[in-house]
Motif scaffolding. Structure first.
Motif, PDB file in Angstrom:
ATOM      1  N   ALA A 160       0.790  -1.231   0.000  1.00 51.48           N
ATOM      2  CA  ALA A 160       0.000   0.000   0.000  1.00 51.48           C
ATOM      3  C   ALA A 160       0.822   1.281   0.000  1.00 51.48           C
ATOM      4  O   ALA A 160       0.268   2.358  -0.235  1.00 51.48           O
ATOM      5  N   ASP A 161       2.130   1.204   0.279  1.00 54.71           N
ATOM      6  CA  ASP A 161       2.920   2.436   0.323  1.00 54.71           C
ATOM      7  C   ASP A 161       4.400   2.127   0.158  1.00 54.71           C
ATOM      8  O   ASP A 161       4.810   0.958   0.121  1.00 54.71           O
ATOM      9  N   GLY A 162       5.211   3.184   0.080  1.00 53.27           N
ATOM     10  CA  GLY A 162       6.634   3.029  -0.165  1.00 53.27           C
ATOM     11  C   GLY A 162       7.373   2.308   0.941  1.00 53.27           C
ATOM     12  O   GLY A 162       8.286   1.513   0.677  1.00 53.27           O
ATOM     13  N   ILE A 163       7.004   2.573   2.193  1.00 55.14           N
ATOM     14  CA  ILE A 163       7.671   1.901   3.312  1.00 55.14           C
ATOM     15  C   ILE A 163       7.417   0.398   3.246  1.00 55.14           C
ATOM     16  O   ILE A 163       8.327  -0.419   3.425  1.00 55.14           O
ATOM     17  N   GLY A 164       6.171   0.029   2.960  1.00 56.55           N
ATOM     18  CA  GLY A 164       5.849  -1.386   2.817  1.00 56.55           C
ATOM     19  C   GLY A 164       6.617  -2.026   1.675  1.00 56.55           C
ATOM     20  O   GLY A 164       7.048  -3.178   1.761  1.00 56.55           O
ATOM     21  N   ALA A 165       6.809  -1.262   0.598  1.00 56.76           N
ATOM     22  CA  ALA A 165       7.549  -1.780  -0.552  1.00 56.76           C
ATOM     23  C   ALA A 165       9.001  -2.062  -0.183  1.00 56.76           C
ATOM     24  O   ALA A 165       9.541  -3.130  -0.500  1.00 56.76           O
ATOM     25  N   LEU A 166       9.658  -1.111   0.494  1.00 58.26           N
ATOM     26  CA  LEU A 166      11.064  -1.298   0.868  1.00 58.26           C
ATOM     27  C   LEU A 166      11.223  -2.448   1.856  1.00 58.26           C
ATOM     28  O   LEU A 166      12.177  -3.234   1.765  1.00 58.26           O
ATOM     29  N   ASN A 167      10.292  -2.564   2.802  1.00 58.87           N
ATOM     30  CA  ASN A 167      10.345  -3.678   3.752  1.00 58.87           C
ATOM     31  C   ASN A 167      10.202  -5.015   3.033  1.00 58.87           C
ATOM     32  O   ASN A 167      10.896  -5.987   3.348  1.00 58.87           O
ATOM     33  N   THR A 168       9.306  -5.059   2.061  1.00 57.76           N
ATOM     34  CA  THR A 168       9.094  -6.298   1.306  1.00 57.76           C
ATOM     35  C   THR A 168      10.319  -6.653   0.479  1.00 57.76           C
ATOM     36  O   THR A 168      10.698  -7.825   0.375  1.00 57.76           O
ATOM     37  N   LEU A 169      10.973  -5.642  -0.098  1.00 60.61           N
ATOM     38  CA  LEU A 169      12.149  -5.889  -0.933  1.00 60.61           C
ATOM     39  C   LEU A 169      13.336  -6.425  -0.140  1.00 60.61           C
ATOM     40  O   LEU A 169      14.271  -6.980  -0.716  1.00 60.61           O
ATOM     41  N   GLU A 170      13.303  -6.271   1.186  1.00 65.36           N
ATOM     42  CA  GLU A 170      14.370  -6.841   2.009  1.00 65.36           C
ATOM     43  C   GLU A 170      14.298  -8.363   2.033  1.00 65.36           C
ATOM     44  O   GLU A 170      15.305  -9.037   2.267  1.00 65.36           O
ATOM     45  N   ASN A 171      13.102  -8.902   1.795  1.00 62.68           N
ATOM     46  CA  ASN A 171      12.911 -10.353   1.899  1.00 62.68           C
ATOM     47  C   ASN A 171      12.447 -11.010   0.605  1.00 62.68           C
ATOM     48  O   ASN A 171      12.469 -12.234   0.497  1.00 62.68           O
ATOM     49  N   GLU A 172      12.007 -10.205  -0.361  1.00 61.30           N
ATOM     50  CA  GLU A 172      11.475 -10.739  -1.612  1.00 61.30           C
ATOM     51  C   GLU A 172      12.246 -10.163  -2.794  1.00 61.30           C
ATOM     52  O   GLU A 172      12.560  -8.978  -2.817  1.00 61.30           O
ATOM     53  N   SER A 173      12.554 -11.008  -3.772  1.00 63.75           N
ATOM     54  CA  SER A 173      13.155 -10.519  -5.009  1.00 63.75           C
ATOM     55  C   SER A 173      12.056 -10.336  -6.045  1.00 63.75           C
ATOM     56  O   SER A 173      11.150 -11.165  -6.147  1.00 63.75           O
ATOM     57  N   VAL A 174      12.113  -9.237  -6.782  1.00 65.24           N
ATOM     58  CA  VAL A 174      11.126  -8.967  -7.825  1.00 65.24           C
ATOM     59  C   VAL A 174      11.845  -8.566  -9.103  1.00 65.24           C
ATOM     60  O   VAL A 174      13.011  -8.161  -9.078  1.00 65.24           O
ATOM     61  N   ASP A 175      11.141  -8.667 -10.227  1.00 67.20           N
ATOM     62  CA  ASP A 175      11.715  -8.314 -11.522  1.00 67.20           C
ATOM     63  C   ASP A 175      11.381  -6.888 -11.939  1.00 67.20           C
ATOM     64  O   ASP A 175      12.005  -6.345 -12.853  1.00 67.20           O
ATOM     65  N   ALA A 176      10.384  -6.279 -11.294  1.00 63.84           N
ATOM     66  CA  ALA A 176      10.008  -4.898 -11.606  1.00 63.84           C
ATOM     67  C   ALA A 176       9.104  -4.369 -10.505  1.00 63.84           C
ATOM     68  O   ALA A 176       8.439  -5.142  -9.802  1.00 63.84           O
ATOM     69  N   VAL A 177       9.093  -3.037 -10.363  1.00 62.90           N
ATOM     70  CA  VAL A 177       8.204  -2.370  -9.406  1.00 62.90           C
ATOM     71  C   VAL A 177       7.354  -1.359 -10.163  1.00 62.90           C
ATOM     72  O   VAL A 177       7.875  -0.552 -10.938  1.00 62.90           O
ATOM     73  N   ILE A 178       6.040  -1.428  -9.955  1.00 61.56           N
ATOM     74  CA  ILE A 178       5.112  -0.434 -10.497  1.00 61.56           C
ATOM     75  C   ILE A 178       4.574   0.365  -9.322  1.00 61.56           C
ATOM     76  O   ILE A 178       4.008  -0.209  -8.389  1.00 61.56           O
ATOM     77  N   THR A 179       4.752   1.683  -9.345  1.00 58.05           N
ATOM     78  CA  THR A 179       4.343   2.483  -8.194  1.00 58.05           C
ATOM     79  C   THR A 179       3.541   3.717  -8.587  1.00 58.05           C
ATOM     80  O   THR A 179       3.744   4.294  -9.658  1.00 58.05           O
ATOM     81  N   ASP A 180       2.638   4.096  -7.693  1.00 54.04           N
ATOM     82  CA  ASP A 180       1.929   5.369  -7.800  1.00 54.04           C
ATOM     83  C   ASP A 180       2.848   6.471  -7.267  1.00 54.04           C
ATOM     84  O   ASP A 180       3.900   6.191  -6.678  1.00 54.04           O
ATOM     85  N   ILE A 181       2.464   7.731  -7.456  1.00 52.92           N
ATOM     86  CA  ILE A 181       3.245   8.858  -6.942  1.00 52.92           C
ATOM     87  C   ILE A 181       2.723   9.320  -5.582  1.00 52.92           C
ATOM     88  O   ILE A 181       3.455   9.378  -4.601  1.00 52.92           O
ATOM     89  N   LYS A 182       1.439   9.662  -5.531  1.00 55.93           N
ATOM     90  CA  LYS A 182       0.853  10.228  -4.320  1.00 55.93           C
ATOM     91  C   LYS A 182       0.408   9.110  -3.384  1.00 55.93           C
ATOM     92  O   LYS A 182      -0.579   8.418  -3.633  1.00 55.93           O
ATOM     93  N   MET A 183       1.170   8.910  -2.293  1.00 57.85           N
ATOM     94  CA  MET A 183       0.842   7.888  -1.297  1.00 57.85           C
ATOM     95  C   MET A 183       1.221   8.395   0.084  1.00 57.85           C
ATOM     96  O   MET A 183       2.124   9.226   0.211  1.00 57.85           O
ATOM     97  N   PRO A 184       0.564   7.906   1.139  1.00 56.05           N
ATOM     98  CA  PRO A 184       0.933   8.308   2.499  1.00 56.05           C
ATOM     99  C   PRO A 184       2.245   7.663   2.931  1.00 56.05           C
ATOM    100  O   PRO A 184       2.704   6.702   2.316  1.00 56.05           O
ATOM    101  N   TYR A 185       2.857   8.216   3.971  1.00 53.24           N
ATOM    102  CA  TYR A 185       4.070   7.689   4.608  1.00 53.24           C
ATOM    103  C   TYR A 185       5.322   7.861   3.733  1.00 53.24           C
ATOM    104  O   TYR A 185       6.321   8.397   4.174  1.00 53.24           O
ATOM    105  N   MET A 186       5.269   7.373   2.496  1.00 48.92           N
ATOM    106  CA  MET A 186       6.385   7.569   1.570  1.00 48.92           C
ATOM    107  C   MET A 186       5.833   7.644   0.156  1.00 48.92           C
ATOM    108  O   MET A 186       5.175   6.719  -0.313  1.00 48.92           O
TER     109      MET A 186
END
Length: 245
Positions: A160-186
């Motif tokens: 749901a947000d940038g912080i969650g994305a970075l936390n997930t990337l510490e434990n999960e490998s992905v081939d691409a990230v698709i992100t929105d611009i306007k989000m809470p927290y980050m």
């Protein structure tokens, strides 16, 4: 195929970029040649056989999109890469290149992209399905993206947000990230910057309703987003980009 047997045609009207790429490709071990625009490239393709074309998009007389269209008609098996700062919607038409060589160039990026482009296609193999992270605070949009990408046989992770994305990337490998611009927290720009710092190998695509904002567009280019799309968007364009980055 040995690297020394691979002939690459580089197409760019900027002599500095043209010389830089040719010299870099020769240093890696590829036999490389230059053309100054699309018409010049088509002339060289009639005179000799090449294994790959790397072309700029905006050039006089004939640009990269027109060149790709002609190559697909005349030499349908010849792979083509676009040289671009960012893969924006206007250069992703129905005819899609085999990949994008984004500026600024890195030798490791160039070498990996060329090897992947010239290697036999593995995408259809069940063991090689790409995993995509979707980052958006809109629950309905995240669900729509997950369902749409699953239809095209992508694996997905949704946060749901940038912080969650970075936390997930510490434990999960992905081939691409698709992100929105306007989000809470980050916000998406901060997330993009951090991904490029921590995981520079992960391609990033931004989907936003704020593409007309000059500051947003400038940040996307400065932080090397691999593509950006304005809502509403064509899902097939995103899928085509994901398959080629």
């Amino acid at each position: 195929m040995d690297d020394t047997e691979i002939k690459i045609l580089v197409v760019d009207d900027d002599q500095y970029i043209l010389s830089l790429l040719i010299d870099t490709l020769k240093a890696i071990g590829y036999d490389s040649f230059g053309a100054v625009d699309g018409l010049d490239a088509l002339g060289k393709l009639k005179q000799d056989t090449y294994n790959l074309v790397i072309t700029d998009v905006k050039m006089p007389r004939m640009g990269g999109v027109e060149l790709l269209t002609e190559i697909r008609k005349i030499y349908p098996g010849l792979p083509v890469l676009y040289i671009t700062g960012v893969a924006s919607p206007e250069i992703i038409s129905e005819i899609v290149p085999n990949g994008f060589l984004t500026k600024p160039f890195r030798i490791s990026q160039i070498e990996t992209l060329i090897k992947n482009t010239l290697a036999p296609q593995k995408y259809s193999s069940p063991g090689n399905v790409k995993k995509v992270m979707i980052v958006d605070d809109d629950d309905a949009f995240r669900e729509m993206m997950v369902e749409s990408l699953n239809v095209y046989e992508f694996k997905t992770i949704a946060v749901a947000d940038g912080i969650g994305a970075l936390n997930t990337l510490e434990n999960e490998s992905v081939d691409a990230v698709i992100t929105d611009i306007k989000m809470p927290y980050m916000d998406g720009i901060t997330l993009l910057k951090k991904i490029k710092e921590i995981h520079p190998e992960i391609p990033t695509i931004v989907i936003t309703a704020y593409l007309s904002d000059d500051e947003v567009k400038s940040n996307l280019i400065n932080f090397s987003a691999d593509g950006f799309f304005e809502k509403p968007f064509d899902m097939e364009q995103i899928v085509n980009l994901l398959k080629n980055i």
